[in-house]
Design a protein around this motif. Structure first.
Motif, PDB file in Angstrom:
ATOM      1  N   THR A 125       5.440  -4.179   7.196  1.00  0.00           N
ATOM      2  CA  THR A 125       6.285  -3.036   7.499  1.00  0.00           C
ATOM      3  C   THR A 125       5.966  -2.261   8.599  1.00  0.00           C
ATOM      4  OG1 THR A 125       6.301  -2.743   4.858  1.00  0.00           O
ATOM      5  CG2 THR A 125       7.166  -0.687   6.261  1.00  0.00           C
ATOM      6  N   PRO A 126       7.101  -1.751   9.437  1.00  0.00           N
ATOM      7  CA  PRO A 126       6.678  -1.077  10.705  1.00  0.00           C
ATOM      8  C   PRO A 126       5.855   0.337  10.143  1.00  0.00           C
ATOM      9  CG  PRO A 126       8.769  -2.040  10.829  1.00  0.00           C
ATOM     10  CD  PRO A 126       8.433  -2.221   9.613  1.00  0.00           C
ATOM     11  N   ILE A 127       4.834   0.501  11.168  1.00  0.00           N
ATOM     12  CA  ILE A 127       4.045   1.829  10.814  1.00  0.00           C
ATOM     13  C   ILE A 127       3.612   2.239  12.140  1.00  0.00           C
ATOM     14  CG2 ILE A 127       1.979   0.442  10.410  1.00  0.00           C
ATOM     15  CD1 ILE A 127       1.103   2.755   8.265  1.00  0.00           C
ATOM     16  N   SER A 156       7.717   6.658  10.083  1.00  0.00           N
ATOM     17  CA  SER A 156       7.732   5.349   9.715  1.00  0.00           C
ATOM     18  C   SER A 156       7.303   5.215   8.061  1.00  0.00           C
ATOM     19  CB  SER A 156       6.311   4.735  10.576  1.00  0.00           C
ATOM     20  OG  SER A 156       5.240   5.500  10.121  1.00  0.00           O
ATOM     21  N   ALA A 157       6.908   6.260   7.463  1.00  0.00           N
ATOM     22  CA  ALA A 157       6.625   6.542   6.261  1.00  0.00           C
ATOM     23  C   ALA A 157       8.181   6.710   5.374  1.00  0.00           C
ATOM     24  CB  ALA A 157       5.824   7.364   5.828  1.00  0.00           C
ATOM     25  N   SER A 158       8.808   7.559   5.977  1.00  0.00           N
ATOM     26  CA  SER A 158      10.257   7.676   5.479  1.00  0.00           C
ATOM     27  C   SER A 158      11.099   6.415   5.669  1.00  0.00           C
ATOM     28  CB  SER A 158      10.945   8.913   6.136  1.00  0.00           C
ATOM     29  OG  SER A 158      11.114   8.510   7.383  1.00  0.00           O
ATOM     30  N   LYS A 159      10.640   5.650   6.447  1.00  0.00           N
ATOM     31  CA  LYS A 159      11.640   4.321   6.664  1.00  0.00           C
ATOM     32  C   LYS A 159      11.094   3.349   5.598  1.00  0.00           C
ATOM     33  CE  LYS A 159      12.997   4.965  11.242  1.00  0.00           C
ATOM     34  NZ  LYS A 159      12.939   4.747  12.793  1.00  0.00           N
ATOM     35  N   ALA A 160      10.005   3.322   5.119  1.00  0.00           N
ATOM     36  CA  ALA A 160       8.954   2.435   4.491  1.00  0.00           C
ATOM     37  C   ALA A 160       9.321   2.589   2.898  1.00  0.00           C
ATOM     38  CB  ALA A 160       7.705   2.474   4.868  1.00  0.00           C
ATOM     39  N   LYS A 161      10.193   2.428   2.375  1.00  0.00           N
ATOM     40  CA  LYS A 161      10.640   2.603   1.291  1.00  0.00           C
ATOM     41  C   LYS A 161      10.801   1.396   0.517  1.00  0.00           C
ATOM     42  CE  LYS A 161      10.947   7.240   1.530  1.00  0.00           C
ATOM     43  NZ  LYS A 161       9.917   8.062   0.808  1.00  0.00           N
ATOM     44  N   ILE A 211       0.880  -1.224   0.014  1.00  0.00           N
ATOM     45  CA  ILE A 211      -0.062   0.140  -0.177  1.00  0.00           C
ATOM     46  C   ILE A 211       0.680   1.270  -0.011  1.00  0.00           C
ATOM     47  CG2 ILE A 211      -1.999   1.073   1.258  1.00  0.00           C
ATOM     48  CD1 ILE A 211      -2.733  -1.286   2.540  1.00  0.00           C
ATOM     49  N   GLN A 212       0.563   2.111  -1.118  1.00  0.00           N
ATOM     50  CA  GLN A 212       1.576   3.411  -0.957  1.00  0.00           C
ATOM     51  C   GLN A 212       0.914   4.295  -0.142  1.00  0.00           C
ATOM     52  OE1 GLN A 212       1.532   4.754  -5.122  1.00  0.00           O
ATOM     53  NE2 GLN A 212       2.539   2.930  -5.925  1.00  0.00           N
ATOM     54  N   TYR A 272       1.574   9.356   5.974  1.00  0.00           N
ATOM     55  CA  TYR A 272       2.342   8.435   5.387  1.00  0.00           C
ATOM     56  C   TYR A 272       2.867   8.301   3.851  1.00  0.00           C
ATOM     57  CZ  TYR A 272       0.430   6.685   9.624  1.00  0.00           C
ATOM     58  OH  TYR A 272       0.095   6.766  10.812  1.00  0.00           O
ATOM     59  N   LYS A 273       2.646   9.653   3.398  1.00  0.00           N
ATOM     60  CA  LYS A 273       2.969  10.138   2.034  1.00  0.00           C
ATOM     61  C   LYS A 273       4.413   9.527   1.699  1.00  0.00           C
ATOM     62  CE  LYS A 273       3.770  14.211  -0.928  1.00  0.00           C
ATOM     63  NZ  LYS A 273       3.621  15.513  -0.990  1.00  0.00           N
ATOM     64  N   GLY A 274       4.526   8.962   0.703  1.00  0.00           N
ATOM     65  CA  GLY A 274       5.986   8.503   0.080  1.00  0.00           C
ATOM     66  C   GLY A 274       6.430   7.180   0.991  1.00  0.00           C
TER      67      GLY A 274
END
Length: 153
Positions: free
Chosen positions: A76-78, A148-153, A42-43, A50-52
């Motif tokens: 993915t951790p969020i 959390s979003a910046s780590k989820a790439k 999920i983007q 959570y953008k990005g």
């Protein structure tokens, strides 16, 4: 036709439809040959904290589906109000055994997850510490969600 075969046919139809025409910002696949264990990516929605980010979600479908709801966990951790910080389990009201309806689909579930990233559900908070931050320290909640979003790439 046996019940297991009917369930298998329904799952195959749902999976094929989701792969042909995926919901916006979501990709679905089977990581193994197990038709009862799905994964989705999920983007992070543009209009969310959570953008990005790209978040992997595991969907375990019970053998009695659609009479019983799937269980859903973020791999993915969020940092999110409705997600267990230790297990990644998602708390959505309609996934409770007493609220689930047999006409529910995996597509509806995925759309609900996407919406949850935009608008958390306070009444279904997973833990009180995260709920407290959401209510009283929204800047900190936002910062942790964005991290959390910046780590989820």
């Amino acid at each position: 036709m046996s019940l297991q075969k009917q369930i298998g046919n329904r799952l195959k139809k749902e999976l094929t439809a989701l792969q042909k025409s995926p919901p916006y910002g979501i990709q679905v696949n089977l990581p193994t040959d197990d038709l009862y264990a799905w994964e989705a990516e999920i983007q992070g929605p543009e209009q969310s904290h959570y953008k990005g980010g790209i978040f992997k979600v595991r969907i375990n479908i019970p053998e009695k589906y659609p009479m019983e709801p799937p269980s859903v966990h973020f791999v993915t951790p969020i940092y999110h109000l409705n997600v267990s910080q230790s297990t990644g389990q998602v708390c959505l009201a309609f996934l409770a055994a007493d609220k689930w309806v047999a006409t529910g689909t995996i597509e509806q579930l995925l759309n609900a997850l996407y919406s949850l990233l935009i608008r958390p559900e306070e009444e279904n908070a997973f833990d009180h510490e995260v709920l407290n931050k959401y209510h009283h320290y929204d800047w900190e909640y936002k910062q942790l969600a964005q991290q959390s979003a910046s780590k989820a790439k």
